[in-house]
Design a protein around this motif. Structure first.
Motif, mmCIF file in Angstrom:
data_model
loop_
_atom_site.group_PDB
_atom_site.id
_atom_site.type_symbol
_atom_site.label_atom_id
_atom_site.label_comp_id
_atom_site.label_asym_id
_atom_site.label_seq_id
_atom_site.Cartn_x
_atom_site.Cartn_y
_atom_site.Cartn_z
ATOM 1 N N GLN A 275 0.286 33.820 29.870
ATOM 2 C CA GLN A 275 -0.212 33.769 30.946
ATOM 3 C C GLN A 275 -2.009 34.241 32.150
ATOM 4 O O GLN A 275 -1.836 35.102 32.472
ATOM 5 N N ARG A 276 -2.359 34.301 30.273
ATOM 6 C CA ARG A 276 -3.827 35.231 30.956
ATOM 7 C C ARG A 276 -5.384 34.627 29.946
ATOM 8 O O ARG A 276 -4.929 34.403 28.940
ATOM 9 N N GLU A 277 -5.972 35.136 30.018
ATOM 10 C CA GLU A 277 -7.373 34.928 29.386
ATOM 11 C C GLU A 277 -7.097 35.568 28.628
ATOM 12 O O GLU A 277 -7.155 36.676 28.545
ATOM 13 N N THR A 278 -7.357 35.373 27.091
ATOM 14 C CA THR A 278 -7.138 36.336 25.641
ATOM 15 C C THR A 278 -8.443 35.892 24.911
ATOM 16 O O THR A 278 -9.041 35.043 24.557
ATOM 17 N N PHE A 279 -9.143 37.276 24.236
ATOM 18 C CA PHE A 279 -10.291 36.832 23.303
ATOM 19 C C PHE A 279 -9.244 37.564 21.588
ATOM 20 O O PHE A 279 -8.585 38.401 21.903
ATOM 21 N N VAL A 280 -9.337 36.704 21.317
ATOM 22 C CA VAL A 280 -8.926 36.053 20.167
ATOM 23 C C VAL A 280 -10.406 36.124 18.784
ATOM 24 O O VAL A 280 -11.481 35.074 18.580
ATOM 25 N N ILE A 281 -10.104 36.425 17.395
ATOM 26 C CA ILE A 281 -10.659 36.470 16.389
ATOM 27 C C ILE A 281 -9.159 35.644 15.192
ATOM 28 O O ILE A 281 -8.621 35.930 15.700
ATOM 29 N N PHE A 282 -10.187 34.955 14.239
ATOM 30 C CA PHE A 282 -8.643 34.459 14.026
ATOM 31 C C PHE A 282 -9.763 34.201 12.259
ATOM 32 O O PHE A 282 -10.991 33.286 12.026
ATOM 33 N N ILE A 283 -8.384 33.518 11.142
ATOM 34 C CA ILE A 283 -9.170 33.119 10.083
ATOM 35 C C ILE A 283 -8.097 32.183 9.578
ATOM 36 O O ILE A 283 -7.221 31.646 9.856
ATOM 37 N N GLN A 284 -8.905 30.971 9.236
ATOM 38 C CA GLN A 284 -8.124 29.289 9.067
ATOM 39 C C GLN A 284 -8.974 29.240 7.392
ATOM 40 O O GLN A 284 -9.889 29.345 7.227
ATOM 41 N N GLU A 285 -8.048 28.171 6.582
ATOM 42 C CA GLU A 285 -8.139 27.775 5.481
ATOM 43 C C GLU A 285 -8.749 26.735 5.505
ATOM 44 O O GLU A 285 -7.943 25.618 6.337
ATOM 45 N N GLY A 286 -9.515 26.112 4.825
ATOM 46 C CA GLY A 286 -10.699 24.989 4.714
ATOM 47 C C GLY A 286 -11.243 24.409 5.418
ATOM 48 O O GLY A 286 -12.133 24.730 5.392
ATOM 49 N N SER A 287 -10.717 24.628 6.740
ATOM 50 C CA SER A 287 -12.047 24.501 7.308
ATOM 51 C C SER A 287 -11.111 24.921 9.140
ATOM 52 O O SER A 287 -10.700 25.777 9.160
ATOM 53 N N GLN A 288 -12.117 24.679 9.999
ATOM 54 C CA GLN A 288 -11.783 24.689 11.666
ATOM 55 C C GLN A 288 -10.048 24.110 11.847
ATOM 56 O O GLN A 288 -9.603 24.163 13.297
ATOM 57 N N LYS A 289 -9.809 23.251 11.251
ATOM 58 C CA LYS A 289 -8.524 22.556 11.874
ATOM 59 C C LYS A 289 -7.661 22.826 10.924
ATOM 60 O O LYS A 289 -6.517 22.026 10.633
ATOM 61 N N GLY A 290 -8.177 23.250 9.932
ATOM 62 C CA GLY A 290 -7.037 24.137 8.609
ATOM 63 C C GLY A 290 -5.747 25.064 9.141
ATOM 64 O O GLY A 290 -6.020 26.030 10.453
ATOM 65 N N LYS A 291 -4.937 25.944 8.569
ATOM 66 C CA LYS A 291 -4.339 26.389 9.068
ATOM 67 C C LYS A 291 -4.405 27.905 9.519
ATOM 68 O O LYS A 291 -5.511 28.523 8.734
ATOM 69 N N THR A 292 -3.807 28.109 10.464
ATOM 70 C CA THR A 292 -4.172 29.628 10.405
ATOM 71 C C THR A 292 -3.527 30.902 9.981
ATOM 72 O O THR A 292 -2.181 31.287 9.374
ATOM 73 N N LEU A 293 -4.603 31.681 9.079
ATOM 74 C CA LEU A 293 -4.029 32.701 7.845
ATOM 75 C C LEU A 293 -3.989 33.584 8.443
ATOM 76 O O LEU A 293 -2.803 34.879 8.363
ATOM 77 N N VAL A 294 -4.463 34.234 9.602
ATOM 78 C CA VAL A 294 -4.352 35.136 10.752
ATOM 79 C C VAL A 294 -5.097 35.744 11.668
ATOM 80 O O VAL A 294 -6.372 35.028 11.598
ATOM 81 N N TYR A 295 -4.562 36.540 12.378
ATOM 82 C CA TYR A 295 -5.632 36.885 13.914
ATOM 83 C C TYR A 295 -5.253 37.783 14.795
ATOM 84 O O TYR A 295 -4.381 38.310 14.407
ATOM 85 N N SER A 296 -5.822 38.035 15.435
ATOM 86 C CA SER A 296 -5.944 39.403 16.314
ATOM 87 C C SER A 296 -6.255 38.860 17.997
ATOM 88 O O SER A 296 -7.182 38.101 17.814
ATOM 89 N N TRP A 297 -5.463 39.459 18.730
ATOM 90 C CA TRP A 297 -6.126 39.265 19.745
ATOM 91 C C TRP A 297 -6.823 40.603 20.202
ATOM 92 O O TRP A 297 -6.015 42.185 20.687
ATOM 93 N N GLY A 298 -7.742 40.657 21.648
ATOM 94 C CA GLY A 298 -7.662 41.811 22.742
ATOM 95 C C GLY A 298 -7.955 41.525 24.295
ATOM 96 O O GLY A 298 -7.832 40.532 24.565
ATOM 97 N N ASN A 299 -8.803 42.357 25.035
ATOM 98 C CA ASN A 299 -8.874 41.878 26.243
ATOM 99 C C ASN A 299 -9.704 41.125 26.593
ATOM 100 O O ASN A 299 -10.839 41.890 25.811
ATOM 101 N N PRO A 300 -10.432 39.999 27.843
ATOM 102 C CA PRO A 300 -11.417 39.951 28.035
ATOM 103 C C PRO A 300 -12.426 40.577 28.237
ATOM 104 O O PRO A 300 -12.333 41.551 28.818
#
Length: 334
Positions: A275-300
């Motif tokens: 229930q808040r804004e979140t700063f996130v990075i992630f890696i997807q497989e194949g394309s931007q619509k692909g499966k998320t392989l790994v992600y990490s988040w932090g404070n805005p």
């Protein structure tokens, strides 16, 4: 000898006193520039408007509300220009569609000036007749701007607008909703703008199809290093890529050593779980619509983010000369 020394000292003191008096006279004669209310507002607007903006977050909420397709993906780049022909306050704006710089929606110079009474800000939008991306392709625009004048053949004045503050926002509206082209006298669609330190929204005025704003949020640029496992020397990883990426829907396509195609993405998004804004990075497989392989988040607002699950290592720092130098110093021979 004593008389000579005294005389020299007297000359030095006299010279210093005279110099100080001259500076005092100069300071007394100096008149600080006075700004009208509108000019102070313009100075502030020039400070906050420049940058890059994207509405990727709006599209997610459109989808949740079953209104997918109400808005296109838009990205805008705003830069202040310094060409005396356009006055003290002028900005150049490029807006393109769907992550494709070749699909320019709008290319405009906004010429702003304070009204004679000092309370109203007049705006003259000048649209490019023949649109061509510059900032979207990381090209410098100084040489382009230096050659232009408000009456240049490739610029078209559409209609007058006015800018006024509404709370913490600046709102730019057309004086007349039915704006006519100065050359063809045909009605031209104009936009209403809303600007604050974090947002740049726009909405077509005379449009029956588009009734709500395109809500673009200001993006920050991060410099990232992408490391892969290394088996050729003593270090466990080797840096394959140094990239710049924006935190409002920025992405970077790359191939993993096993030839799988992957996409690194970066967002400032709403977390329904937290229930808040979140700063996130992630890696997807194949394309931007692909499966998320790994992600990490932090404070805005965080100036650093990364992850290291073992098979890949990503470190992203807010873009600056210092951070870029630091990253390359970590892997000097990669």
């Amino acid at each position: 000898m004593l008389k000579a020394g005294f005389f020299i000292s007297f000359l030095i003191i006299s010279t210093v006193v005279a110099g100080q008096q001259a500076r005092l006279n100069s300071d007394t004669e100096f008149k600080e520039r006075t700004y009208s209310y509108a000019e102070r507002e313009l100075e502030y607007l020039m400070e906050i408007w420049h940058g890059e903006y994207d509405n990727v977050e709006q599209l997610d909420f459109d989808k949740i509300a079953d209104r997918e397709g109400d808005h296109d993906r838009v990205h805008s780049i705003v830069k202040r220009i310094k060409n005396p022909a356009f006055g003290v306050y002028a900005v150049y704006v490029e807006t393109y569609l769907n992550n494709d710089p070749s699909r320019l929606l709008r290319q405009t110079i906004y010429q702003l000036s304070a009204n004679k009474n000092g309370k109203i800000i007049n705006v003259k939008p000048l649209h490019f007749r023949s649109k061509k991306p510059y900032l979207a392709l990381n090209k410098e625009i100084n040489s382009l701007m230096d050659k232009l004048k408000p009456d240049s053949p490739n610029l078209e004045e559409v209609c007058q607008m006015v800018l006024q503050r509404e709370g913490m926002d600046f709102v730019m509206k057309a004086v007349d909703d039915k704006c006519e082209s100065t050359s063809t006298k045909k009605t031209k669609q104009q936009v209403e703008l809303l600007i604050n330190k974090d947002n740049f929204w726009f909405k077509p005025i005379a449009s029956t199809e588009q009734k709500s704003f395109y809500q673009q949020e200001k993006a920050r640029c991060f410099t990232c290093m992408i490391d892969f496992p290394n088996k050729t020397n003593g270090r466990p990883t080797i840096t394959k890529y140094y990239i710049d990426i924006l935190d409002q829907g920025g992405f970077f396509d790359f191939d993993y050593p096993d030839r799988r195609h992957m996409v690194l993405g970066m967002r400032n998004t709403w977390s329904f779980g937290m229930q808040r804004e979140t700063f996130v990075i992630f890696i997807q497989e194949g394309s931007q619509k692909g499966k998320t392989l790994v992600y990490s988040w932090g404070n805005p607002g965080a100036d650093r983010i990364g992850f290291n699950p073992g098979w890949i290592r990503v470190q992203c720092d807010l873009t600056s000369k210092k951070n870029s130098k630091l990253q390359r110093g970590l892997r000097p021979d990669s």
